[in-house]
Design a protein around this motif. Structure first.
Motif, PDB file in Angstrom:
ATOM      1  N   LEU A  33      36.180  40.646 -28.895  1.00 52.79           N
ATOM      2  CA  LEU A  33      36.629  41.088 -27.580  1.00 52.79           C
ATOM      3  C   LEU A  33      35.638  40.679 -26.492  1.00 52.79           C
ATOM      4  N   ALA A  34      34.351  40.871 -26.733  1.00 51.04           N
ATOM      5  CA  ALA A  34      33.346  40.485 -25.736  1.00 51.04           C
ATOM      6  C   ALA A  34      33.389  38.980 -25.478  1.00 51.04           C
ATOM      7  N   LEU A  35      33.531  38.202 -26.546  1.00 50.02           N
ATOM      8  CA  LEU A  35      33.592  36.754 -26.375  1.00 50.02           C
ATOM      9  C   LEU A  35      34.859  36.333 -25.640  1.00 50.02           C
ATOM     10  N   ARG A  36      35.949  37.047 -25.884  1.00 47.68           N
ATOM     11  CA  ARG A  36      37.193  36.747 -25.165  1.00 47.68           C
ATOM     12  C   ARG A  36      37.023  37.039 -23.667  1.00 47.68           C
ATOM     13  N   LEU A  37      36.343  38.128 -23.345  1.00 46.34           N
ATOM     14  CA  LEU A  37      36.090  38.455 -21.943  1.00 46.34           C
ATOM     15  C   LEU A  37      35.221  37.384 -21.286  1.00 46.34           C
ATOM     16  N   ASN A  38      34.238  36.897 -22.010  1.00 44.02           N
ATOM     17  CA  ASN A  38      33.387  35.848 -21.467  1.00 44.02           C
ATOM     18  C   ASN A  38      34.186  34.577 -21.204  1.00 44.02           C
ATOM     19  N   THR A  39      35.114  34.260 -22.099  1.00 49.15           N
ATOM     20  CA  THR A  39      35.972  33.093 -21.888  1.00 49.15           C
ATOM     21  C   THR A  39      36.838  33.267 -20.650  1.00 49.15           C
ATOM     22  N   ILE A  40      37.400  34.455 -20.478  1.00 50.25           N
ATOM     23  CA  ILE A  40      38.235  34.717 -19.303  1.00 50.25           C
ATOM     24  C   ILE A  40      37.415  34.580 -18.022  1.00 50.25           C
ATOM     25  N   ARG A  41      36.161  35.036 -18.064  1.00 47.97           N
ATOM     26  CA  ARG A  41      35.287  34.879 -16.898  1.00 47.97           C
ATOM     27  C   ARG A  41      35.185  33.406 -16.501  1.00 47.97           C
ATOM     28  N   THR A  42      35.019  32.520 -17.484  1.00 47.21           N
ATOM     29  CA  THR A  42      34.919  31.094 -17.178  1.00 47.21           C
ATOM     30  C   THR A  42      36.255  30.549 -16.670  1.00 47.21           C
ATOM     31  N   GLN A  43      37.364  31.088 -17.190  1.00 46.96           N
ATOM     32  CA  GLN A  43      38.679  30.626 -16.745  1.00 46.96           C
ATOM     33  C   GLN A  43      38.937  31.004 -15.287  1.00 46.96           C
ATOM     34  N   VAL A  44      38.482  32.188 -14.888  1.00 48.09           N
ATOM     35  CA  VAL A  44      38.644  32.572 -13.489  1.00 48.09           C
ATOM     36  C   VAL A  44      37.897  31.598 -12.601  1.00 48.09           C
ATOM     37  N   ARG A  45      36.704  31.186 -13.020  1.00 46.83           N
ATOM     38  CA  ARG A  45      35.937  30.205 -12.257  1.00 46.83           C
ATOM     39  C   ARG A  45      36.694  28.874 -12.163  1.00 46.83           C
ATOM     40  N   GLU A  46      37.335  28.473 -13.256  1.00 45.78           N
ATOM     41  CA  GLU A  46      38.110  27.235 -13.237  1.00 45.78           C
ATOM     42  C   GLU A  46      39.286  27.340 -12.269  1.00 45.78           C
ATOM     43  N   VAL A  47      39.928  28.494 -12.230  1.00 40.01           N
ATOM     44  CA  VAL A  47      41.037  28.703 -11.294  1.00 40.01           C
ATOM     45  C   VAL A  47      40.525  28.635  -9.857  1.00 40.01           C
ATOM     46  N   GLU A  48      39.362  29.213  -9.615  1.00 41.13           N
ATOM     47  CA  GLU A  48      38.774  29.183  -8.275  1.00 41.13           C
ATOM     48  C   GLU A  48      38.511  27.743  -7.834  1.00 41.13           C
ATOM     49  N   LEU A  49      37.982  26.921  -8.742  1.00 41.19           N
ATOM     50  CA  LEU A  49      37.736  25.516  -8.423  1.00 41.19           C
ATOM     51  C   LEU A  49      39.049  24.771  -8.167  1.00 41.19           C
ATOM     52  N   ALA A  50      40.090  25.102  -8.945  1.00 37.54           N
ATOM     53  CA  ALA A  50      41.400  24.478  -8.743  1.00 37.54           C
ATOM     54  C   ALA A  50      41.964  24.864  -7.384  1.00 37.54           C
ATOM     55  N   ALA A  51      41.732  26.100  -6.958  1.00 40.08           N
ATOM     56  CA  ALA A  51      42.196  26.549  -5.640  1.00 40.08           C
ATOM     57  C   ALA A  51      41.467  25.788  -4.540  1.00 40.08           C
ATOM     58  N   ALA A  52      40.157  25.635  -4.704  1.00 40.83           N
ATOM     59  CA  ALA A  52      39.384  24.898  -3.704  1.00 40.83           C
ATOM     60  C   ALA A  52      39.891  23.459  -3.590  1.00 40.83           C
ATOM     61  N   ALA A  53      40.168  22.827  -4.724  1.00 37.88           N
ATOM     62  CA  ALA A  53      40.674  21.453  -4.710  1.00 37.88           C
ATOM     63  C   ALA A  53      42.056  21.378  -4.064  1.00 37.88           C
ATOM     64  N   ALA A  54      42.904  22.363  -4.353  1.00 36.14           N
ATOM     65  CA  ALA A  54      44.273  22.348  -3.829  1.00 36.14           C
ATOM     66  C   ALA A  54      44.309  22.515  -2.321  1.00 36.14           C
ATOM     67  N   PHE A  55      43.466  23.399  -1.793  1.00 38.00           N
ATOM     68  CA  PHE A  55      43.557  23.719  -0.368  1.00 38.00           C
ATOM     69  C   PHE A  55      42.544  22.977   0.492  1.00 38.00           C
ATOM     70  N   GLU A  56      41.792  22.086  -0.133  1.00 38.12           N
ATOM     71  CA  GLU A  56      40.954  21.170   0.633  1.00 38.12           C
ATOM     72  C   GLU A  56      41.576  19.786   0.692  1.00 38.12           C
ATOM     73  N   ALA A  57      42.743  19.635   0.057  1.00 35.84           N
ATOM     74  CA  ALA A  57      43.436  18.346   0.058  1.00 35.84           C
ATOM     75  C   ALA A  57      43.970  18.047   1.459  1.00 35.84           C
ATOM     76  N   PRO A  58      44.114  16.772   1.810  1.00 40.98           N
ATOM     77  CA  PRO A  58      44.641  16.407   3.132  1.00 40.98           C
ATOM     78  C   PRO A  58      46.002  17.037   3.392  1.00 40.98           C
ATOM     79  N   GLY A  59      46.157  17.594   4.579  1.00 42.44           N
ATOM     80  CA  GLY A  59      47.428  18.176   4.969  1.00 42.44           C
ATOM     81  C   GLY A  59      47.640  19.610   4.536  1.00 42.44           C
ATOM     82  N   GLU A  60      46.723  20.161   3.757  1.00 41.65           N
ATOM     83  CA  GLU A  60      46.857  21.538   3.288  1.00 41.65           C
ATOM     84  C   GLU A  60      46.075  22.495   4.191  1.00 41.65           C
ATOM     85  N   ALA A  61      46.697  23.623   4.485  1.00 39.52           N
ATOM     86  CA  ALA A  61      46.013  24.655   5.262  1.00 39.52           C
ATOM     87  C   ALA A  61      45.025  25.384   4.354  1.00 39.52           C
TER      88      ALA A  61
END
Length: 249
Positions: free
Chosen positions: A193-221
């Motif tokens: 369970l602890a290791l699964r939580l640690n994995t989810i923590r890294t996944q949230v970071r990956e989602v955050e990076l994907a959001a930054a990439a999506a909304f820094e693209a040309p033409g995106e607000a």
């Protein structure tokens, strides 16, 4: 695990105007925020046997506008009455390529939801209801992020596990003061369970990076509200992880 209905689900696919009865199958988990949303609109929540639901959420159909039934979001050109297989919905009848950064971001959110549900089930099996319930709150916030992105609406301010952003930041930086342990270094001996939580923590970071990439693209607000919320969720999952590790020592 049965079906889950959140406030975001209701906002994304609201009952028809004039609805006074909202039916869901027995065994469905309806979040408190969703119950409140229905109550404020004078809609009764009714549990019915499986297979007997008469109404519920449904996707809004795309009106037939001939060659302009579906539009290319990038060019505004009509794509015909049928959605091309290589494209997907950005919003309404606006389509983009499936490689679009916004679609990649949604895919990351979808994967995060799946991981949270699996972790909730694991916490339930290991008799850790506090972990299961806190992950359920994280899950609801992830779905709010998705709804706000899809509809182009601002994300409402709120708390996570009773903490605002400032408190989440403080607790996540003061693990020794809060839980009596140093910032834990993940190791196999922590358990599944602890290791699964640690994995989810890294996944949230990956989602955050994907959001930054999506909304820094040309033409995106820019969407600083979504990125800020994902940063909060990362802190929240880290707190859940550290608390569990401290309890195991």
């Amino acid at each position: 695990m049965g079906k889950i209905i959140t406030e975001n689900d209701l906002r994304s696919h609201p009952p028809a105007p004039g609805t006074r009865r909202y039916e869901v199958e027995e065994g469905t988990f309806v979040a408190e925020s969703a119950r409140s949303w229905l109550e404020k609109r004078g809609i009764d929540l009714v549990m019915v046997p499986r297979g007997k639901v008469c109404g519920g959420m449904s996707r809004t159909p795309v009106p037939d506008r001939g060659n302009r039934t579906y539009l290319d979001a990038a060019t505004g050109l009509g794509l015909g009455r049928e959605k091309p297989e290589e494209m997907t919905h950005l919003r309404g009848n606006l389509l983009v390529k499936k490689t679009h950064p916004r679609i990649a971001f949604r895919g990351k959110l979808d994967s995060l939801e799946a991981a949270l549900l699996e972790a909730q089930w694991l916490a339930h099996k290991e008799n850790r209801p506090e972990v299961r319930d806190d992950l359920g709150e994280v899950l609801e916030h992830v779905r709010l992020v998705l709804g706000a992105e899809v509809k182009g609406e601002p994300l409402p301010e709120g708390t996570l596990m009773g903490m605002d952003q400032g408190e989440l930041r403080r607790v996540s930086h003061d693990i020794r003061g809060e839980f009596g342990i140093d910032h834990p270094i993940p190791g196999w001996e922590m358990g599944e369970l602890a290791l699964r939580l640690n994995t989810i923590r890294t996944q949230v970071r990956e989602v955050e990076l994907a959001a930054a990439a999506a909304f820094e693209a040309p033409g995106e607000a820019p969407r600083p509200d979504l990125i800020k919320e994902l940063n909060r969720l990362s802190s929240g999952v880290y707190i859940i992880f550290c608390r569990l590790v401290a309890q195991q020592q």
